[in-house]
Design an enzyme around this catalytic site. Structure first.
Site, PDB file in Angstrom:
ATOM      1  CG  HIS A  71      -1.969   1.079   1.144  1.00  0.00           C
ATOM      2  ND1 HIS A  71      -3.008   1.174   2.043  1.00  0.00           N
ATOM      3  CD2 HIS A  71      -2.127   2.135   0.302  1.00  0.00           C
ATOM      4  CE1 HIS A  71      -3.761   2.225   1.750  1.00  0.00           C
ATOM      5  NE2 HIS A  71      -3.238   2.827   0.707  1.00  0.00           N
ATOM      6  CD  GLU A 124       0.318   5.353  -1.107  1.00  0.00           C
ATOM      7  OE1 GLU A 124       1.069   5.376  -0.119  1.00  0.00           O
ATOM      8  OE2 GLU A 124      -0.916   5.518  -1.025  1.00  0.00           O
ATOM      9  CG  HIS A 128       2.204   8.639   2.221  1.00  0.00           C
ATOM     10  ND1 HIS A 128       1.723   9.060   3.442  1.00  0.00           N
ATOM     11  CD2 HIS A 128       1.138   8.102   1.564  1.00  0.00           C
ATOM     12  CE1 HIS A 128       0.434   8.791   3.536  1.00  0.00           C
ATOM     13  NE2 HIS A 128       0.055   8.207   2.406  1.00  0.00           N
TER      14      HIS A 128
END
Length: 220
Positions: A71, A124, A128
């Site tokens: 993930h 992502e 992040h």
């Protein structure tokens, strides 16, 4: 510290197993993006991904993907909020990860039918990955995705569980001790395990000696 979230959900006779797993790498670093106490490495189980979004998004698991997938790798803080979207001047660039595309497609696939394959990676990285670049090992887009793939290989949860006979099954509950012992045998850490049960597709948490639907496992 390591944290896993696992779910075994039976909906309409179909078994949905193992929601997600997360490896917490303790850091305790003050970065220019705010305080980062750990990196959260998150894996998830594909059938549960589609179950979670089934009412809103067309979801399809690629052929052959019957294992845990990535993930993300998230810089997190013990004190909210967690850092996110830390550098808008560093947008996702597909060219930077060309050597990794094959492995990303295998271990970090997109399940949403109407989204580009790269859209998940873009999200992502920008949310992040840009908050992790203060770490030398994650200082570029390519390094961020390469390290995530490396962690996936190092912490292969399907291998850990199946090696101890813990596999998806419809009716028989799992012993919490068996799961804890399987993880300890591989990772050499003790765990705290939470359970969930499904009512429709809404999940609630409970604790018991046996568990039909694992929710989370915390490694200290």
């Amino acid at each position: 510290m390591l944290n896993n979230i696992i779910g075994n959900i039976n909906v309409d006779g179909r078994n949905k197993t193992l929601i997600l797993a997360a490896l917490l790498i303790s850091l305790q670093i003050n970065s220019s993006f705010g305080e980062v106490d750990f990196l959260l490495f998150v894996q998830r189980w594909p059938p549960t991904v589609c179950l979670q979004v089934s009412k809103t998004i067309a979801c399809e698991i690629p052929a052959g993907v019957n294992y845990w997938v990535i993930h993300g790798l998230w810089p997190n803080s013990l004190t909210p909020p967690n850092p996110s979207y830390c550098n808008k001047s560093s947008p996702f660039d597909m060219k930077m990860i060309q050597p990794l595309i094959h492995d990303l497609g295998k271990d970090w696939p997109n399940f949403f039918v109407h989204h580009k394959d790269s859209s998940f990676w873009k999200h992502e990285w920008e949310k992040h990955g840009t908050c992790a670049t203060f770490l030398p090992a994650l200082s570029s887009e390519k390094l961020y995705f390469a390290k995530s793939l490396e962690l996936k290989e190092q912490y292969d949860l399907i291998e850990i569980f199946t090696g101890r006979g813990i596999v998806s099954r419809k009716d028989q509950p799992y012993s919490l001790n068996n799961v804890s012992n399987a993880l300890y045998a591989h990772l050499k850490v003790r765990t705290l395990i939470g359970c969930e049960y499904a009512k429709g597709v809404r999940l609630k948490t409970h604790q018991s000696g046996k568990c039909q639907h694992f929710s989370h496992i915390k490694f200290h």
